[in-house]
Design an enzyme around this catalytic site. Sequence first.
Site, short mmCIF file in Angstrom:
data_model
loop_
_atom_site.label_atom_id
_atom_site.label_comp_id
_atom_site.label_asym_id
_atom_site.label_seq_id
_atom_site.Cartn_x
_atom_site.Cartn_y
_atom_site.Cartn_z
N ASP A 38 1.00 -1.39 0.03
CA ASP A 38 -0.11 0.05 -0.12
C ASP A 38 0.92 1.19 -0.15
OD1 ASP A 38 -2.13 -1.84 0.28
OD2 ASP A 38 -2.21 -1.54 2.32
N LYS A 93 -12.70 -4.65 -2.23
CA LYS A 93 -13.65 -4.88 -1.64
C LYS A 93 -15.08 -4.09 -2.22
CE LYS A 93 -11.04 -4.72 2.72
NZ LYS A 93 -9.47 -4.25 2.20
N PHE A 94 -15.32 -4.95 -3.37
CA PHE A 94 -16.69 -4.49 -4.02
C PHE A 94 -17.71 -4.62 -2.94
CE2 PHE A 94 -13.91 -5.99 -7.51
CZ PHE A 94 -13.83 -4.89 -8.30
N ALA A 95 -18.71 -3.87 -3.08
CA ALA A 95 -19.87 -3.84 -2.27
C ALA A 95 -21.20 -3.06 -2.71
CB ALA A 95 -19.33 -3.13 -0.74
N GLY A 98 -25.21 -5.55 -8.14
CA GLY A 98 -24.64 -6.46 -9.17
C GLY A 98 -24.20 -5.87 -10.47
N ARG A 240 2.44 -3.58 6.31
CA ARG A 240 3.66 -2.51 6.98
C ARG A 240 4.54 -3.19 7.87
NH1 ARG A 240 -0.89 1.27 9.46
NH2 ARG A 240 -2.18 -0.44 9.09
O1 S5P Z 1 -10.06 -6.89 7.74
C1 S5P Z 1 -9.11 -6.46 6.99
C2 S5P Z 1 -9.37 -6.70 5.55
C3 S5P Z 1 -8.26 -6.47 4.62
S1 S5P Z 1 -8.22 -6.94 3.16
N1 S5P Z 1 -8.23 -6.08 7.52
C4 S5P Z 1 -7.10 -5.55 6.58
O2 S5P Z 1 -6.16 -4.72 7.29
N2 S5P Z 1 -7.22 -5.73 5.45
C5 S5P Z 1 -6.15 -5.23 4.56
O3 S5P Z 1 -4.89 -5.69 4.86
C6 S5P Z 1 -5.74 -3.45 4.68
O4 S5P Z 1 -6.71 -2.82 3.43
C7 S5P Z 1 -4.51 -3.47 4.34
O5 S5P Z 1 -4.13 -3.26 2.83
C8 S5P Z 1 -3.67 -4.75 4.69
C9 S5P Z 1 -3.21 -4.72 6.12
O6 S5P Z 1 -2.17 -3.80 6.06
P1 S5P Z 1 -0.96 -3.76 7.28
O7 S5P Z 1 -0.18 -2.71 6.90
O8 S5P Z 1 -1.86 -3.30 8.55
O9 S5P Z 1 -0.41 -5.08 7.33
#
Ligand code: S5P
Length: 274
Positions: A38, A93-95, A98, A240
Site C-alpha cells: 500500500d 472490496k466490492f460492495a 450486481g 507495514r
Molecule cells: O479486515 C481486514 C481486511 C483487509 S483486506 N483488514 C485489513 O487490514 N485488510 C487489508 O490488509 C488492508 O486494506 C491493508 O491493505 C492490509 C493490512 O495492512 P497492514 O499494513 O496493517 O499489514
Amino acid sequence: NMHLKSYGERAKQQTNPAAIQLLQTMERKKTNLCVSVDTPKSEDFLAIIDAVGPYSCLIKTHVDILEDFDYSVIERLEELSKKHDFLIFEDRKFADIGNTVTLQYAGGVHKIAKWSHITNAHPVPGPSVVQGLASVGLPLRRGLLLLAEMSTKGTLANGAYTEAAVQMARQNRDFVIGFIAQRRMDGVGAPPGVDSDDEDFLIITPGVGLEQKGDKMGQQYRTPQQVIVESGCDVIIVGRGIYGDNPKAVDLITSRAERYMKEGWSAYLDRISG
Ligand code: S5P
C-alpha cells in the site's frame, strides 16, 4: 480435517482455477505469505514487489492508492508476477449492486478482472454482488474472496453476518474460493447436511505483524503462529510489518519478507504435523 492436509493435497480437491493455482504455488515455493503493498508511488510499489516477490505466493494491491497510476504499471506488475511466480490479489472490496460491480470489475481505469487472479467483496449487498462479479470473473478463470470478518476493532462483521457470508459462499462455490477472515470457516453456520470436512474454504488473513499489536486507527495484529496454527488460516497478509515506513529500504524489506515467509511456513508445518 482440511486444515491438517497439505496445500498440495488441497489443490487437487479444488475446482476453481485461481484456488488451484494459489495452492500449487504455495506448495511449490513453500510460502504462505501474501505481501500487501500500500504505497502511493508506482516506482516504490514495483520495487517493493520485485524485492518481496521471491518470498510470496500472492501480492495484494490497492491500485486506487497509486497517485501516478497508468496502465503500464499493470503491465510491469504482470511481468513481475511471471518472473517471481506469484498470483495477484486486488483488494477492491466490492460492495454494490450486481450491475455496478460488474462495470467496476471489468472496466474503468483499472480493468481489475483483466489482471487480478483474485479479488474480494463485502457480502453486505447479498448474493447479487457475487452474481455480478462472477459474470465477469468466471469466464476469465478468476476467484473471489468474501469478507466474512475483519481485523479491525469494533468490526460489525461477526455473528449472524459472518454465518450468512459463509452460506453465500456455499451457494457459489465455483467462484467463491474462500474468505478474508480471522479463523477457519468450514462448517460455520452450516445447515444440516453440510459436511464441514468436505468444505475447503481458503482463509486469507490480514492483521499480521510480529513487532506491533496494532496501529493508531483500529488495526489489530496477531502473529503467524496465532493465525496459522491456533486459528487454522491459510495465508498471512503482511503489509507495514514488511515495507515499514521507508519504501526505499529495499534490503530491509527483503529480509523482513524472508522472516515472515519462514515464520508462516514453520507455523504451517507445525499445523499439518498435528
Ligand atoms: O479486515 C481486514 C481486511 C483487509 S483486506 N483488514 C485489513 O487490514 N485488510 C487489508 O490488509 C488492508 O486494506 C491493508 O491493505 C492490509 C493490512 O495492512 P497492514 O499494513 O496493517 O499489514
